[in-house]
Design a protein around this motif. Structure first.
Motif, PDB file in Angstrom:
ATOM      1  N   ALA A   9       0.886  -1.211   0.081  1.00  9.64           N
ATOM      2  CA  ALA A   9       0.109  -0.012  -0.132  1.00  9.64           C
ATOM      3  C   ALA A   9       0.898   1.339   0.007  1.00  9.64           C
ATOM      4  O   ALA A   9       1.868   1.283   0.521  1.00  9.64           O
ATOM      5  CB  ALA A   9      -1.081  -0.074   1.335  1.00  9.64           C
ATOM      6  N   ILE A  59      -2.873  10.379  -3.423  1.00  8.12           N
ATOM      7  CA  ILE A  59      -3.337   9.055  -3.242  1.00  8.12           C
ATOM      8  C   ILE A  59      -3.746   9.084  -1.898  1.00  8.12           C
ATOM      9  O   ILE A  59      -3.150   9.846  -0.901  1.00  8.12           O
ATOM     10  CB  ILE A  59      -2.542   8.117  -3.622  1.00  8.12           C
ATOM     11  N   GLU A  60      -4.870   8.403  -1.628  1.00  5.97           N
ATOM     12  CA  GLU A  60      -5.427   8.230  -0.266  1.00  5.97           C
ATOM     13  C   GLU A  60      -4.510   7.145   0.565  1.00  5.97           C
ATOM     14  O   GLU A  60      -3.898   6.472  -0.170  1.00  5.97           O
ATOM     15  CB  GLU A  60      -7.113   7.549  -0.346  1.00  5.97           C
ATOM     16  N   ARG A  63      -3.590   3.171  -0.663  1.00  7.82           N
ATOM     17  CA  ARG A  63      -3.650   2.920  -2.120  1.00  7.82           C
ATOM     18  C   ARG A  63      -2.863   1.584  -2.463  1.00  7.82           C
ATOM     19  O   ARG A  63      -1.706   1.626  -2.312  1.00  7.82           O
ATOM     20  CB  ARG A  63      -3.402   4.082  -3.020  1.00  7.82           C
ATOM     21  N   ALA A  65      -1.964  -0.266  -5.849  1.00  6.07           N
ATOM     22  CA  ALA A  65      -1.766  -0.081  -7.414  1.00  6.07           C
ATOM     23  C   ALA A  65      -1.634  -1.630  -8.025  1.00  6.07           C
ATOM     24  O   ALA A  65      -1.877  -2.595  -7.371  1.00  6.07           O
ATOM     25  CB  ALA A  65      -0.760   0.835  -7.568  1.00  6.07           C
ATOM     26  N   GLY A 120      -6.857   2.179  -8.683  1.00  6.23           N
ATOM     27  CA  GLY A 120      -7.461   2.965  -7.583  1.00  6.23           C
ATOM     28  C   GLY A 120      -8.444   3.860  -7.986  1.00  6.23           C
ATOM     29  O   GLY A 120      -8.100   4.808  -8.430  1.00  6.23           O
ATOM     30  N   SER A 121      -9.588   3.582  -8.036  1.00  4.52           N
ATOM     31  CA  SER A 121     -10.706   4.583  -7.969  1.00  4.52           C
ATOM     32  C   SER A 121     -11.976   3.931  -7.542  1.00  4.52           C
ATOM     33  O   SER A 121     -11.780   2.756  -7.300  1.00  4.52           O
ATOM     34  CB  SER A 121     -10.809   4.941  -9.672  1.00  4.52           C
ATOM     35  N   MET A 132     -13.000   2.701  -2.274  1.00  2.77           N
ATOM     36  CA  MET A 132     -11.806   2.612  -3.333  1.00  2.77           C
ATOM     37  C   MET A 132     -11.549   0.975  -3.696  1.00  2.77           C
ATOM     38  O   MET A 132     -11.615   0.393  -2.688  1.00  2.77           O
ATOM     39  CB  MET A 132     -10.597   3.376  -2.752  1.00  2.77           C
ATOM     40  N   LYS A 134      -8.854  -1.944  -4.865  1.00 10.85           N
ATOM     41  CA  LYS A 134      -7.793  -2.410  -4.612  1.00 10.85           C
ATOM     42  C   LYS A 134      -7.095  -3.052  -5.710  1.00 10.85           C
ATOM     43  O   LYS A 134      -8.025  -3.999  -6.424  1.00 10.85           O
ATOM     44  CB  LYS A 134      -7.698  -3.228  -3.342  1.00 10.85           C
TER      45      LYS A 134
END
Ligand code: ZN
Ligand code: ZN
Length: 361
Positions: A9, A59-60, A63, A65, A120-121, A132, A134
């Motif tokens: 993350a 980014i929160e 996140r 990716a 990530g959206s 969100m 993952k």
């Protein structure tokens, strides 16, 4: 079967340089059209590095990716779209869409106005809407079966991973602009996307010209399937003069601050197209005359749909020489792989291998 959801993350822009933290996360609520996938392999794509560097916005915390995923289905819902436990599937840059608009109905899900992007959206529908998603730098992926595509027999799962984003990103415009026998395709830039563009265009039957700075990648370009190579230097107009009006289509995979489109248009035959899949930072400017006199186009292209991913997988399964060139990294070495990726080290795609889930290094 028990399995956990843990991922690498990001918390801030240092994530891109290898600052990811390995931790458990809460997946989306499991719904009847979802599958759980035990992740074996995940490619590292330029968009992952950009996302984690905050180039697509801050980014929160937490996140995860990664969007070139290949793994094994370990759970299916009642509406699994024909997928079964044990199937080997892949997931690309898109994890979900509304599945109800005209573009989703036409199997062009990449044009849905509300896509959920794997790196990530937020989910746009169902019980987890607003949370969100993952991605694939994780032990397990959970999401809609519609976007999990089964691998055909004969594809190496590690080499197949990059086809799910980089591969389909170049396949879609090659198909749209008619790459095939009798077509002369130029590929600008020989990196992750460019190397796949050469292989895929060749597998589609086109004659391929690779265009790259200097001659350092010429031997690789020819091995990948290019029949011609144009080495560029400081003066593009001079470099291209002997090759004027020689190409029907140019796929630009480079990500420079600026690009001199006019110089590349001189390479195009009448009715040809220059198509960008790599982002250029500064606005692109050029005179209208070459567009009009040669009736050429300048365009762009996004990722592909699930159907286009299926077509590409079938193409590469029947052309084993078109499988991406990958270098594998242990899943736990992701913080070492990312800085190497950012230095441009891949020849030509890094793929993480999760040996605890059964992947081979
Ligand atoms: Zn839609
Ligand atoms: Zn990507």
């Amino acid at each position: 079967m028990t399995y956990e959801f843990k991922g690498w993350a990001g918390y801030d822009e240092k994530a891109a340089d290898g600052g990811l933290k390995y931790e458990a996360f809460e997946p989306k609520v499991f719904e009847e059209d979802d599958v759980d996938v035990k992740i074996l392999y995940c490619g590292i794509c330029g968009s992952d590095a950009s996302v984690l560097a905050g180039e697509f916005g801050p980014i929160e915390a937490g996140r995860v990716a990664g969007h070139e995923i290949v793994g094994e289905v370990v759970r299916v819902g009642a509406q699994s779209g024909g997928l079964a436990v044990g199937d080997v599937v892949g997931i690309g840059a898109q994890t979900d869409s509304c599945l109800a608009c005209e573009f989703c109905d036409a199997h062009k899900e990449q044009y849905c106005a509300t896509p959920t992007l794997t790196f990530g959206s937020p989910y746009v529908r169902g019980k987890s809407a607003g949370t969100m998603c993952k991605g694939g730098f994780a032990t397990t992926w959970r999401g809609p079966a519609h976007f999990a595509i089964k691998l055909p027999a004969g594809l190496d799962p590690a080499a197949a991973a990059p086809l799910f984003c980089g591969g389909v990103t170049v396949y879609t415009p090659l198909k749209r602009w008619g790459a095939g026998p009798g077509k002369r395709v130029g590929v600008l830039g020989i990196g992750g996307l460019g190397h796949m563009a050469i292989q895929i265009a060749k597998a589609m039957g086109a004659d391929v010209t690779a265009i790259s700075r200097g001659s350092g990648k010429e031997a690789d370009a020819r091995k990948l399937g290019a029949s011609k190579y144009i080495a560029t230097g400081a003066d593009l107009a001079a470099d291209f003069a002997p090759h004027a009006r020689s190409l029907d289509l140019i796929i630009s995979t480079i990500n420079p601050p600026k690009v001199d489109v006019a110089a590349y248009l001189a390479l195009l035959r009448p009715e040809g197209a220059f198509v960008l899949v790599g982002a250029v930072v500064e606005p692109i400017t050029f005179h209208s005359f070459p567009l009009i006199t040669g009736a050429v186009s300048v365009g762009g292209s996004n990722t592909g749909s699930p159907d286009e991913i299926r077509e590409l997988l079938a193409l590469v399964a029947s052309h084993p020489e078109a499988a991406p060139w990958v270098q594998k990294w242990a899943f736990e070495d992701i913080n070492k792989a990312l800085p190497e990726f950012n230095k441009g080290a891949p020849r030509y795609r890094f793929v993480l291998a999760n040996t605890e889930n059964g992947a081979k290094l």
